[in-house]
Design a protein around this motif. Structure first.
Motif, PDB file in Angstrom:
ATOM      1  N   PHE A 402       0.850  -1.185   0.000  1.00  0.00           N
ATOM      2  CA  PHE A 402       0.000   0.000   0.000  1.00  0.00           C
ATOM      3  C   PHE A 402       0.894   1.247   0.000  1.00  0.00           C
ATOM      4  N   THR A 403       0.397   2.311  -0.589  1.00  0.00           N
ATOM      5  CA  THR A 403       1.111   3.589  -0.557  1.00  0.00           C
ATOM      6  C   THR A 403       0.485   4.492   0.500  1.00  0.00           C
ATOM      7  N   MET A 404       1.319   5.318   1.115  1.00  0.00           N
ATOM      8  CA  MET A 404       0.880   6.284   2.116  1.00  0.00           C
ATOM      9  C   MET A 404       1.602   7.600   1.874  1.00  0.00           C
ATOM     10  N   SER A 411       2.233  14.079  11.190  1.00  0.00           N
ATOM     11  CA  SER A 411       3.555  13.478  11.247  1.00  0.00           C
ATOM     12  C   SER A 411       3.469  12.063  10.699  1.00  0.00           C
ATOM     13  N   ALA A 412       4.624  11.436  10.482  1.00  0.00           N
ATOM     14  CA  ALA A 412       4.644  10.065   9.967  1.00  0.00           C
ATOM     15  C   ALA A 412       3.984   9.111  10.968  1.00  0.00           C
ATOM     16  N   PHE A 413       4.236   9.314  12.244  1.00  0.00           N
ATOM     17  CA  PHE A 413       3.621   8.455  13.255  1.00  0.00           C
ATOM     18  C   PHE A 413       2.107   8.579  13.246  1.00  0.00           C
ATOM     19  N   GLN A 414       1.586   9.805  13.208  1.00  0.00           N
ATOM     20  CA  GLN A 414       0.145  10.002  13.202  1.00  0.00           C
ATOM     21  C   GLN A 414      -0.492   9.440  11.934  1.00  0.00           C
ATOM     22  N   ALA A 415       0.139   9.682  10.782  1.00  0.00           N
ATOM     23  CA  ALA A 415      -0.400   9.183   9.520  1.00  0.00           C
ATOM     24  C   ALA A 415      -0.402   7.654   9.490  1.00  0.00           C
ATOM     25  N   PHE A 416       0.681   7.048   9.949  1.00  0.00           N
ATOM     26  CA  PHE A 416       0.783   5.596   9.957  1.00  0.00           C
ATOM     27  C   PHE A 416      -0.283   4.981  10.876  1.00  0.00           C
ATOM     28  N   ALA A 417      -0.493   5.593  12.040  1.00  0.00           N
ATOM     29  CA  ALA A 417      -1.499   5.081  12.970  1.00  0.00           C
ATOM     30  C   ALA A 417      -2.898   5.174  12.375  1.00  0.00           C
TER      31      ALA A 417
END
Length: 430
Positions: A402-404, A411-417
């Motif tokens: 998957f792409t993100m 932030s990367a942490f918030q988006a990933f979560a």
């Protein structure tokens, strides 16, 4: 001496110090992260974490002697060297050289912290703290997620898509789904083989409710300029004696809600994200999102005193309010929090499906695909153009790939979560 020679000697010196640390760690029973190699770990974070490992005095003296060769460089020369390295190495894995400069000694670290700008300013991920900083405003940070069904592990890499052999893929974050009797949770870490919440690599976690309609994102570190609201629910952290390897806390920084589908229609999911630690006004011109500039500390650095008793494991005395109710409440920024909603897709008559314009970044139809935009009150006076910008998009490009793409103020942490919520079972939404 040329710049390349300096960087080469720095790498050799860093590798030598790393080998000594591994030998010392093996002597007291610690094991290193063996699987995955350099792709699955951050290459030597900040020197504070290296200093946490206890080593015999002769080893410490030898290490200080090796670092002393570079610690006494003239400040002007040192600044010029690091500026040249930072400007020449823009992408991974070449950007490891910048991390190597910060790992030499304290003076090198301080200069490197001054030279390397935040992710919002320079658009380049360098240190682990970049994963907690908001992305750039002008262009998104493009990443991809690889899912391992066998181990229920999700790996976030930096880049447009997976490379042919995977050797140059830079691992940013890793998550593992932990199944329990009544619910599941996701633990997020800096490495792919250590998901213990007592580890210094622990970043945060994601907890859903029973129906899979509401998810709470917890950060291991408190956000900048934020206050944790009290929560009256009972907590399991009332014990006065706590092991020093336990994390300091889990701070509620965001909530992701999925709309309950009563008729169980197969339409697209509807989600809403409330970012408790990000004010809504930060998306307008001149606004500022909370930006941490320190490092992702481990517990050992944040605990001021440790009382030890003979023959027992070190214990820390906490008050009844330090680790109990105030850690589970949402984080308050004293402003209206930013709310994100998924962009409504349109129905394509010829294709007979719901469609969104992912600009070529998503190629496979999936119920997990989504785009998030800001949903703000008209009274705040935020321009419509800012509200139409896609802050986060996530979609499928292949089997378990998957792409993100995320941008300011996430932030990367918030988006990933947020993206991890797509992988959990939602019996009430589908």
């Amino acid at each position: 001496m040329s710049l390349k020679s300096i960087v080469r000697e720095l790498r050799e010196m860093r590798d030598g110090i790393g080998s000594m640390s591994r030998r010392v760690g093996g002597s007291d029973g610690r094991t290193s992260h063996g699987r995955g190699g350099s792709r699955h770990s951050w290459p030597g974070l900040w020197p504070e974490q290296q200093q946490q490992q206890r080593s015999p005095p002769p080893r410490q003296a030898q290490e200080q002697q090796q670092q002393g060769r570079w610690a006494n460089l003239p400040p002007e020369l040192l600044l010029d060297v690091i500026q040249r390295v930072e400007a020449s190495e823009e992408t991974w894995p070449a950007r490891r050289q910048v991390v190597a400069c910060a790992a030499v000694c304290r003076s090198w670290r301080e200069v490197t912290k001054e030279v390397v700008k935040t992710l919002e300013e320079c658009g380049r991920i360098t240190f682990p703290i970049s994963l907690k900083q908001p992305g750039p405003r002008e262009h998104p940070v493009q990443c991809f997620v690889r899912r391992d069904r066998a181990t229920s592990t999700y790996l976030l890499y930096l880049g447009l898509s997976p490379s042919l052999h995977g050797e140059n893929d830079k691992l940013l974050l890793a998550a593992r789904k932990i199944r329990r009797a009544t619910r599941t949770s996701f633990v997020i870490s800096l490495v792919s083989d250590d998901f213990s919440q007592s580890s210094s690599t622990y970043v945060g976690k994601l907890k859903p409710n029973f129906l899979g309609t509401k998810f709470t994102i917890f950060d291991s570190q408190p956000p900048c300029d934020a206050v944790v609201l009290p929560n009256n629910r009972p907590s399991k952290r009332h014990s006065k004696q706590v092991s020093p390897r336990l994390p300091l806390g889990n701070y509620n920084v965001a909530t992701v809600s999925y709309e309950l589908t009563v008729l169980r229609n197969r339409g697209p999911r509807r989600m809403q994200c409330t970012m408790h630690s990000i004010p809504a006004l930060c998306i307008q011109e001149g606004g500022k999102a909370p930006t941490p500039t320190g490092i992702i500390h481990s517990l050992d650095e944040q605990v001021p005193t440790i009382s030890t008793s003979k023959g027992k494991e070190p214990a820390i005395e906490f008050s009844s309010t330090s680790l109990s109710a105030d850690l589970s409440g949402p984080v308050c920024t004293n402003e209206v929090p930013l709310v994100l909603k998924n962009k409504a897709p349109r129905w394509h008559e010829q294709l007979q499906c719901w469609c969104l314009n992912f600009r070529g970044r998503v190629t496979v139809a999936s119920v997990k695909n989504f785009q998030l935009v800001a949903s703000v009150d008209p009274s705040l006076g935020i321009p419509a153009a800012e509200q139409e910008k896609v802050i986060l998009q996530f979609g499928k490009i292949g089997k378990d790939i998957f792409t993100m793409d995320y941008r300011y103020p996430l932030s990367a942490f918030q988006a990933f979560a947020i993206c991890l919520t797509s992988f959990d079972t939602k019996p009430a939404c589908e």
